[in-house]
Design a protein around this motif. Structure first.
Motif, PDB file in Angstrom:
ATOM      1  N   TRP A 109     -19.164  -9.561  -6.524  1.00 36.82           N
ATOM      2  CA  TRP A 109     -18.028  -8.742  -6.105  1.00 36.82           C
ATOM      3  C   TRP A 109     -17.576  -7.835  -7.243  1.00 36.82           C
ATOM      4  O   TRP A 109     -17.240  -6.666  -7.035  1.00 36.82           O
ATOM      5  CB  TRP A 109     -16.879  -9.625  -5.646  1.00 36.82           C
ATOM      6  N   THR A 110     -17.559  -8.348  -8.478  1.00 40.79           N
ATOM      7  CA  THR A 110     -17.197  -7.532  -9.636  1.00 40.79           C
ATOM      8  C   THR A 110     -18.167  -6.367  -9.805  1.00 40.79           C
ATOM      9  O   THR A 110     -17.759  -5.242 -10.140  1.00 40.79           O
ATOM     10  CB  THR A 110     -17.189  -8.392 -10.912  1.00 40.79           C
ATOM     11  N   ALA A 111     -19.445  -6.625  -9.556  1.00 39.32           N
ATOM     12  CA  ALA A 111     -20.449  -5.561  -9.642  1.00 39.32           C
ATOM     13  C   ALA A 111     -20.173  -4.483  -8.595  1.00 39.32           C
ATOM     14  O   ALA A 111     -20.270  -3.275  -8.878  1.00 39.32           O
ATOM     15  CB  ALA A 111     -21.850  -6.143  -9.451  1.00 39.32           C
ATOM     16  N   TYR A 112     -19.824  -4.904  -7.385  1.00 40.55           N
ATOM     17  CA  TYR A 112     -19.477  -3.945  -6.329  1.00 40.55           C
ATOM     18  C   TYR A 112     -18.243  -3.131  -6.727  1.00 40.55           C
ATOM     19  O   TYR A 112     -18.214  -1.898  -6.577  1.00 40.55           O
ATOM     20  CB  TYR A 112     -19.195  -4.682  -5.019  1.00 40.55           C
ATOM     21  N   TYR A 113     -17.232  -3.833  -7.205  1.00 44.20           N
ATOM     22  CA  TYR A 113     -15.977  -3.158  -7.553  1.00 44.20           C
ATOM     23  C   TYR A 113     -16.201  -2.118  -8.644  1.00 44.20           C
ATOM     24  O   TYR A 113     -15.702  -0.995  -8.564  1.00 44.20           O
ATOM     25  CB  TYR A 113     -14.947  -4.190  -8.002  1.00 44.20           C
ATOM     26  N   THR A 114     -16.960  -2.492  -9.659  1.00 47.50           N
ATOM     27  CA  THR A 114     -17.237  -1.566 -10.765  1.00 47.50           C
ATOM     28  C   THR A 114     -17.976  -0.331 -10.263  1.00 47.50           C
ATOM     29  O   THR A 114     -17.644   0.799 -10.633  1.00 47.50           O
ATOM     30  CB  THR A 114     -18.066  -2.269 -11.852  1.00 47.50           C
ATOM     31  N   ALA A 115     -18.980  -0.539  -9.402  1.00 44.39           N
ATOM     32  CA  ALA A 115     -19.742   0.593  -8.867  1.00 44.39           C
ATOM     33  C   ALA A 115     -18.873   1.485  -7.981  1.00 44.39           C
ATOM     34  O   ALA A 115     -19.019   2.714  -7.975  1.00 44.39           O
ATOM     35  CB  ALA A 115     -20.946   0.082  -8.084  1.00 44.39           C
ATOM     36  N   ALA A 116     -17.944   0.858  -7.244  1.00 43.32           N
ATOM     37  CA  ALA A 116     -17.101   1.616  -6.323  1.00 43.32           C
ATOM     38  C   ALA A 116     -16.146   2.558  -7.049  1.00 43.32           C
ATOM     39  O   ALA A 116     -15.678   3.546  -6.473  1.00 43.32           O
ATOM     40  CB  ALA A 116     -16.305   0.657  -5.434  1.00 43.32           C
ATOM     41  N   LEU A 117     -15.870   2.293  -8.320  1.00 47.40           N
ATOM     42  CA  LEU A 117     -14.969   3.152  -9.083  1.00 47.40           C
ATOM     43  C   LEU A 117     -15.512   4.571  -9.229  1.00 47.40           C
ATOM     44  O   LEU A 117     -14.736   5.525  -9.389  1.00 47.40           O
ATOM     45  CB  LEU A 117     -14.719   2.546 -10.474  1.00 47.40           C
ATOM     46  N   THR A 118     -16.834   4.705  -9.171  1.00 44.25           N
ATOM     47  CA  THR A 118     -17.445   6.037  -9.324  1.00 44.25           C
ATOM     48  C   THR A 118     -18.316   6.416  -8.128  1.00 44.25           C
ATOM     49  O   THR A 118     -19.013   7.422  -8.177  1.00 44.25           O
ATOM     50  CB  THR A 118     -18.304   6.079 -10.602  1.00 44.25           C
TER      51      THR A 118
END
Length: 203
Positions: A109-118
């Protein structure tokens, strides 16, 4: 006779492979070829079930949401009660990584969240889970307020957002091994005791 393929099972295996990669190497390592290798199938099999990478990523998010829902239900069943406080503890407790599987899910989920920022496309779907959780907790807190379990001067939306922010911050600490899952849950319980205890204390 040709062997019958369980399409739902194969799709599930591919989604699990995606989340294992995301949880151990980050979303940047996710590709159809990598998922094929992780799942032990050919690239053509992955392309048969998912037309593009975005479809894969959407499936991964849906599975993370389903896993969260299962953990909430398990914790609620174990609590054996349906009070507002018990429901909030079950939801927030399900967010905290408490075993290896939930730890990997939190990392994914953290990986998804980080990617979603950009990534606007990913952000459009990636924010639905936290928004849904906030809406759910807000509704339960408002109901608890009506029942007299939560002080009338508390704002349900603000309290829900604060509780989720606390859970997310504690999750980061557990993932970094700053504190144990039990210590993190003790902090949540402390916060809930103050939130629900305030109904009996004026001001």
């Amino acid at each position: 006779m040709p062997r019958q393929v369980d399409h739902d099972e194969r799709r599930r295996r591919l989604t699990e492979a995606l989340l294992r990669i995301a949880g151990t190497r980050g979303l940047q390592a996710v590709s159809m070829r990598e998922i094929a290798a992780e799942a032990g199938v050919s690239l053509r099999v992955v392309q048969y079930y998912f037309t593009n990478k975005q479809a894969l990523l959407d499936a991964g998010l849906a599975e993370l949401g389903a896993r969260m829902d299962r953990r909430v239900r398990q914790r609620a069943a174990a609590a054996g009660e349906l009070s507002t406080r018990a429901v909030l503890a079950a939801v927030v407790g399900a967010i905290l990584p408490s075993d290896e599987q939930s730890r990997l899910d939190s990392l994914a989920w953290t990986a998804y969240y980080t990617a979603a920022l950009t990534d606007p496309a990913l952000a459009a779907t990636g924010l639905t889970l936290p928004d849904a959780l906030e809406d759910f907790l807000t509704a339960r807190l408002a109901a608890g307020q009506q029942a007299g379990d939560v002080a009338s001067d508390r704002d349900p939306r603000t309290e829900a957002a604060a509780l989720l922010a606390l859970a997310n911050g504690l999750t980061a600490g557990v993932l970094a091994r700053q504190r144990s899952p039990e210590a993190a849950m003790a902090i949540i319980d402390y916060h809930l005791d103050r939130l629900f205890g305030s109904a009996a204390t004026p001001g």
